[in-house]
Design a protein around this motif. Structure first.
Motif, PDB file in Angstrom:
ATOM      1  N   CYS A 148      18.902 -50.240 -85.403  1.00 29.58           N
ATOM      2  CA  CYS A 148      18.536 -49.080 -86.220  1.00 29.58           C
ATOM      3  C   CYS A 148      17.443 -48.265 -85.525  1.00 29.58           C
ATOM      4  CB  CYS A 148      18.058 -49.591 -87.581  1.00 29.58           C
ATOM      5  SG  CYS A 148      17.289 -48.342 -88.587  1.00 29.58           S
ATOM      6  N   TYR A 150      15.286 -46.372 -86.724  1.00 31.45           N
ATOM      7  CA  TYR A 150      14.022 -46.303 -87.460  1.00 31.45           C
ATOM      8  C   TYR A 150      13.216 -47.590 -87.273  1.00 31.45           C
ATOM      9  CZ  TYR A 150      15.935 -42.332 -90.204  1.00 31.45           C
ATOM     10  OH  TYR A 150      16.464 -41.140 -90.610  1.00 31.45           O
ATOM     11  N   CYS A 151      13.806 -48.727 -87.650  1.00 26.01           N
ATOM     12  CA  CYS A 151      13.009 -49.961 -87.704  1.00 26.01           C
ATOM     13  C   CYS A 151      13.106 -50.811 -86.447  1.00 26.01           C
ATOM     14  CB  CYS A 151      13.419 -50.794 -88.915  1.00 26.01           C
ATOM     15  SG  CYS A 151      15.135 -51.360 -88.850  1.00 26.01           S
ATOM     16  N   CYS A 186      20.059 -48.272 -90.655  1.00 27.64           N
ATOM     17  CA  CYS A 186      20.384 -49.449 -91.461  1.00 27.64           C
ATOM     18  C   CYS A 186      20.135 -49.130 -92.937  1.00 27.64           C
ATOM     19  CB  CYS A 186      19.605 -50.670 -90.994  1.00 27.64           C
ATOM     20  SG  CYS A 186      17.895 -50.771 -91.535  1.00 27.64           S
ATOM     21  N   CYS A 189      16.437 -49.408 -94.306  1.00 33.23           N
ATOM     22  CA  CYS A 189      15.567 -48.251 -94.030  1.00 33.23           C
ATOM     23  C   CYS A 189      15.890 -47.087 -94.949  1.00 33.23           C
ATOM     24  CB  CYS A 189      15.732 -47.798 -92.577  1.00 33.23           C
ATOM     25  SG  CYS A 189      14.745 -48.762 -91.441  1.00 33.23           S
ATOM     26  N   ARG A 256       6.736 -54.859 -92.581  1.00 38.64           N
ATOM     27  CA  ARG A 256       8.035 -55.483 -92.322  1.00 38.64           C
ATOM     28  C   ARG A 256       7.981 -56.360 -91.078  1.00 38.64           C
ATOM     29  NH1 ARG A 256      11.947 -50.462 -92.237  1.00 38.64           N
ATOM     30  NH2 ARG A 256      13.709 -51.882 -92.454  1.00 38.64           N
TER      31      ARG A 256
HETATM   32 ZN   LIG Z   1      16.304 -49.787 -90.129  1.00 42.03          ZN
END
Ligand SMILES: [Zn+2]
Length: 354
Positions: A148, A150-151, A186, A189, A256
């Motif tokens: 992903c 973002y994360c 994902c 997120c 996280r």
């Molecule tokens: Zn993510």
């Protein structure tokens, strides 16, 4: 966290459709302020004959025709937001969407309808794409064997990803099918963490390599718990720092990571130790192992654990933090524990001679 390098022009036809629609609304009302549904249809087809089949769907044409009553000049509003998209992300343009009060609620829903329904119409996809499932194809293309953006935690595949509106469609409905605003990420997120929240200015995965502007600093306490911090590069501009901080905050990266990445980091380090042990065992079959052997072998495997290849980084979950963690160990020469651990496997077999 890594910049998306796939072809983001894939969804450009969504933008083309929007332009056709908005131009047709403008032309129709100029020619006749009381234009009919039929006139709107004719004008859309004049601009782009491909939309003929799409407009045969009564529901869609009804919805599009409703936009005639919209108190906002949609053509102007869309153009403004598209042109200034990056300025919004940079926090340089505070132009608020006009879709804020109750009178615009219905029109906001129509724009969101375009994303939620139109994109699934086979006729729409056949007219603008080579297959009838553009959004699915986009999901598949963007998520294939990637983590992903973002994360950097979750490995995505097309069945478990969602398409995020980076600037939320609830607040920026005119951007509901703007290609650069659509990002495959994902579900955690998008649906659990981000929702309709946005902080500005913010880094955007189509334009910035977020990972290159900071380093994770991992501090381990006696209970083997990790405390994670962010160290921004001192060459960053203030704007970049603000964009990165907001990105980290929006996706709750620290929380996280402390929750989910601790075990991963332990495993990753253990994996490095195991590789070193395996090589040393091989050597031990032929001769005694020296302390120097252990040191150089440990060093070698830590060096090799750092992933430099850009393609590989996005193919592995948590590669940013794993890299920073291993780099930190190497830089601070912090593998005394690892050496002791490895030595314990060769207890009694270590030669004192060099
Ligand atoms: Zn993510």
């Amino acid at each position: 966290m890594y910049k998306i390098t796939e072809n983001i022009n894939f969804l450009k036809p969504y933008h083309d459709f929007m332009c056709t629609l908005l131009k047709a609304i403008r032309i129709s009302s100029k020619r006749n302020p009381h234009y009919t549904k039929g006139e709107l249809k004719v004008n859309m087809i004049l601009i782009n004959p491909n939309v003929r089949d799409i407009l045969n769907r009564g529901v869609l044409l009804d919805k599009l025709y409703r936009l005639k009553e919209c108190p906002i000049d949609l053509c102007k509003e869309y153009g403004k937001f598209v042109r200034r998209y990056r300025s919004i992300l940079n926090g340089k343009w505070r132009g608020r969407s006009k879709f804020t009060d109750i009178s615009t609620e219905e029109f906001k829903e129509i724009l969101i309808f375009l994303y939620e329904n139109l994109l699934k119409y086979k006729t729409f996809n056949n007219a603008y794409f080579t297959t009838s499932t553009s959004l699915d194809d986009f999901r598949a293309m963007m998520s294939l064997n990637q983590v992903c953006p973002y994360c950097d935690i979750t490995k995505t595949n097309k069945d478990i990803v969602s398409v995020d509106h980076f600037l939320p469609k609830a607040n920026f409905p005119v951007l509901s099918i703007f290609p650069e605003n659509l990002i495959v990420v994902c579900k955690a997120c998008n649906e659990v963490i981000k929702g309709d929240t946005i902080y500005l200015p913010i880094a955007h995965p189509y334009y910035e390599e977020v990972s290159s502007y900071f380093t994770f600093v991992v501090n381990e306490n006696e209970n083997n718990e990790f405390k994670i911090e962010i160290e921004l590069n001192n060459t960053n501009s203030q704007l970049i720092n603000d964009k990165i901080n907001n990105f980290i905050k929006l996706f709750k990266i620290i929380d996280r990571y402390e929750k989910y990445m601790t075990a991963e980091l332990h495993d990753y380090r253990t994996g490095v130790r195991k590789s070193a042990i395996a090589e040393l065992k091989g050597i031990a079959r032929f001769r005694s192992i020296t302390h120097d052997d252990i040191e150089s072998c440990t060093y070698k495997y830590f060096q090799e654990a750092i992933i430099d290849n850009k393609e590989l980084k996005r193919a592995m979950d948590g590669s940013k933090i794993k890299n920073d963690y291993i780099n930190q160990i190497v830089k601070e020469n912090d593998y005394q524990n690892d050496i002791e651990y490895i030595e314990s496997h060769f207890f009694g077999f270590i030669s004192s001679k060099q």
